[in-house]
Design a protein around this motif. Structure first.
Motif, PDB file in Angstrom:
ATOM      1  N   TRP A  92      21.423  -2.595  11.615  1.00 49.93           N
ATOM      2  CA  TRP A  92      20.335  -3.399  12.184  1.00 49.93           C
ATOM      3  C   TRP A  92      20.569  -4.895  11.999  1.00 49.93           C
ATOM      4  O   TRP A  92      20.005  -5.716  12.719  1.00 49.93           O
ATOM      5  CB  TRP A  92      18.998  -3.011  11.557  1.00 49.93           C
ATOM      6  CG  TRP A  92      18.916  -3.172  10.061  1.00 49.93           C
ATOM      7  CD1 TRP A  92      19.094  -2.201   9.118  1.00 49.93           C
ATOM      8  CD2 TRP A  92      18.636  -4.376   9.323  1.00 49.93           C
ATOM      9  NE1 TRP A  92      18.951  -2.721   7.846  1.00 49.93           N
ATOM     10  CE2 TRP A  92      18.664  -4.042   7.948  1.00 49.93           C
ATOM     11  CE3 TRP A  92      18.365  -5.688   9.702  1.00 49.93           C
ATOM     12  CZ2 TRP A  92      18.431  -4.987   6.945  1.00 49.93           C
ATOM     13  CZ3 TRP A  92      18.135  -6.641   8.703  1.00 49.93           C
ATOM     14  CH2 TRP A  92      18.164  -6.281   7.352  1.00 49.93           C
ATOM     15  N   VAL A 148      13.562   1.302  13.164  1.00 50.46           N
ATOM     16  CA  VAL A 148      14.548   1.303  12.084  1.00 50.46           C
ATOM     17  C   VAL A 148      13.995   2.037  10.872  1.00 50.46           C
ATOM     18  O   VAL A 148      14.687   2.849  10.246  1.00 50.46           O
ATOM     19  CB  VAL A 148      14.944  -0.136  11.702  1.00 50.46           C
ATOM     20  CG1 VAL A 148      15.963  -0.128  10.565  1.00 50.46           C
ATOM     21  CG2 VAL A 148      15.510  -0.869  12.909  1.00 50.46           C
ATOM     22  N   ASN A 149      12.738   1.778  10.544  1.00 55.06           N
ATOM     23  CA  ASN A 149      12.106   2.420   9.379  1.00 55.06           C
ATOM     24  C   ASN A 149      10.729   2.940   9.773  1.00 55.06           C
ATOM     25  O   ASN A 149       9.729   2.231   9.631  1.00 55.06           O
ATOM     26  CB  ASN A 149      11.993   1.439   8.217  1.00 55.06           C
ATOM     27  CG  ASN A 149      11.381   2.100   6.968  1.00 55.06           C
ATOM     28  OD1 ASN A 149      11.153   3.306   6.949  1.00 55.06           O
ATOM     29  ND2 ASN A 149      11.120   1.305   5.938  1.00 55.06           N
ATOM     30  N   LEU A 152       7.449   2.561   7.622  1.00 53.25           N
ATOM     31  CA  LEU A 152       6.666   1.328   7.468  1.00 53.25           C
ATOM     32  C   LEU A 152       5.277   1.518   8.069  1.00 53.25           C
ATOM     33  O   LEU A 152       5.153   1.986   9.203  1.00 53.25           O
ATOM     34  CB  LEU A 152       7.340   0.176   8.199  1.00 53.25           C
ATOM     35  CG  LEU A 152       8.374  -0.684   7.476  1.00 53.25           C
ATOM     36  CD1 LEU A 152       8.950  -1.703   8.453  1.00 53.25           C
ATOM     37  CD2 LEU A 152       7.775  -1.377   6.278  1.00 53.25           C
ATOM     38  N   GLU A 200      12.798  -3.701   3.469  1.00 52.01           N
ATOM     39  CA  GLU A 200      11.894  -3.042   4.387  1.00 52.01           C
ATOM     40  C   GLU A 200      12.628  -2.118   5.364  1.00 52.01           C
ATOM     41  O   GLU A 200      12.214  -0.994   5.621  1.00 52.01           O
ATOM     42  CB  GLU A 200      11.094  -4.087   5.186  1.00 52.01           C
ATOM     43  CG  GLU A 200      10.481  -5.189   4.346  1.00 52.01           C
ATOM     44  CD  GLU A 200       9.535  -4.676   3.269  1.00 52.01           C
ATOM     45  OE1 GLU A 200       9.018  -3.559   3.410  1.00 52.01           O
ATOM     46  OE2 GLU A 200       9.351  -5.409   2.271  1.00 52.01           O
ATOM     47  N   LEU A 201      13.742  -2.591   5.911  1.00 55.59           N
ATOM     48  CA  LEU A 201      14.449  -1.809   6.921  1.00 55.59           C
ATOM     49  C   LEU A 201      15.446  -0.836   6.329  1.00 55.59           C
ATOM     50  O   LEU A 201      15.821   0.149   6.977  1.00 55.59           O
ATOM     51  CB  LEU A 201      15.145  -2.750   7.913  1.00 55.59           C
ATOM     52  CG  LEU A 201      14.218  -3.672   8.692  1.00 55.59           C
ATOM     53  CD1 LEU A 201      14.970  -4.379   9.804  1.00 55.59           C
ATOM     54  CD2 LEU A 201      13.015  -2.923   9.254  1.00 55.59           C
ATOM     55  N   ASP A 202      15.868  -1.078   5.086  1.00 55.13           N
ATOM     56  CA  ASP A 202      16.714  -0.096   4.413  1.00 55.13           C
ATOM     57  C   ASP A 202      15.880   0.926   3.648  1.00 55.13           C
ATOM     58  O   ASP A 202      16.426   1.837   3.020  1.00 55.13           O
ATOM     59  CB  ASP A 202      17.690  -0.791   3.451  1.00 55.13           C
ATOM     60  CG  ASP A 202      18.789  -1.541   4.202  1.00 55.13           C
ATOM     61  OD1 ASP A 202      19.024  -1.205   5.381  1.00 55.13           O
ATOM     62  OD2 ASP A 202      19.402  -2.445   3.601  1.00 55.13           O
ATOM     63  N   GLY A 203      14.553   0.717   3.679  1.00 53.92           N
ATOM     64  CA  GLY A 203      13.651   1.701   3.073  1.00 53.92           C
ATOM     65  C   GLY A 203      13.591   1.672   1.565  1.00 53.92           C
ATOM     66  O   GLY A 203      13.191   2.651   0.923  1.00 53.92           O
ATOM     67  N   THR A 204      13.956   0.514   0.964  1.00 48.38           N
ATOM     68  CA  THR A 204      13.953   0.425  -0.502  1.00 48.38           C
ATOM     69  C   THR A 204      12.782  -0.368  -1.044  1.00 48.38           C
ATOM     70  O   THR A 204      12.598  -0.502  -2.239  1.00 48.38           O
ATOM     71  CB  THR A 204      15.253  -0.225  -1.015  1.00 48.38           C
ATOM     72  OG1 THR A 204      15.364  -1.541  -0.451  1.00 48.38           O
ATOM     73  CG2 THR A 204      16.458   0.611  -0.595  1.00 48.38           C
TER      74      THR A 204
END
Length: 207
Positions: A92, A148-149, A152, A200-204
């Motif tokens: 991304w 992407v996530n 969220l 946020e976009l890597d989900g961490t």
């Protein structure tokens, strides 16, 4: 006719006059800024009489607003075109960087872009246009972030998108005023946005 509307020319001569007025205003903004801009100087530079100018624009705010509307919509368009790949790209980060670089390039390529941005920020009559375009761009970007996530929350995706849009616009404004350091500042901007989005976009990050 309000300050945000103009008569649409039906003939080639009228369309040419409008194009000349807009081009002249853009040049004068670059040369002297918004405060020194007047309808008289625009008409003189455009090679039209003042009555012709007032046929299409009631004041200088209407002229600058039309210039700004075009640039702001183009800015939003290049960002959304790049970010449309979010969720499909292997990483991304690549479309995010492309979006930032496309907006920076637009600032450099579009005559009067920097001066028009300054006019938006310095005039209460024009400030809301920048605010509205930023809000609309953020609203359009939020769904890409959710691709992407998907974990969220939608409200948080909207807040993240708005933060990114305003941060990019503000730091590109700074870079435009620091021409010798512009490219370095743009690379720093990319790092700022990437590091902000990673959790946020890597989900961490926390929801």
């Amino acid at each position: 006719m309000t300050a945000t509307e103009r008569q649409t020319p039906k003939q080639a001569r009228g369309r040419a006059a409008v194009a000349s007025i807009l081009a002249a205003a853009s040049e004068l903004l670059e040369e002297g800024g918004f405060d020194s801009l007047t309808t008289a100087t625009i008409a003189t530079r455009a090679g039209v009489n003042i009555a012709t100018l007032y046929r299409y624009y009631p004041n200088k705010f209407a002229i600058v607003r039309e210039l700004a509307q075009s640039i702001e919509e183009e800015r939003s368009g290049v960002a959304l075109a790049a970010l449309a790949e979010l969720g499909d790209a292997p990483d991304w980060r690549e479309p995010v960087v492309r979006a930032i670089r496309a907006m920076a390039q637009l600032r450099r390529d579009r005559s009067g872009a920097t001066a028009i941005r300054r006019a938006l920020q310095s005039s209460p009559e024009l400030w809301h246009l920048d605010h509205d375009v930023n809000a609309a761009t953020a609203e359009a970007i939020a769904p890409f972030l959710l691709r992407v996530n998907p974990a969220l929350p939608a409200e948080r995706a909207g807040a993240i998108a708005l933060t990114v849009v305003h941060t990019v616009a503000s730091l590109l404004d700074l870079a435009a005023g620091e021409r010798e350091r512009a490219f370095g500042l743009e690379r720093e901007l990319e790092l700022v946005i990437i590091h902000y989005l990673e959790p946020e976009l890597d989900g961490t990050g926390a929801a």
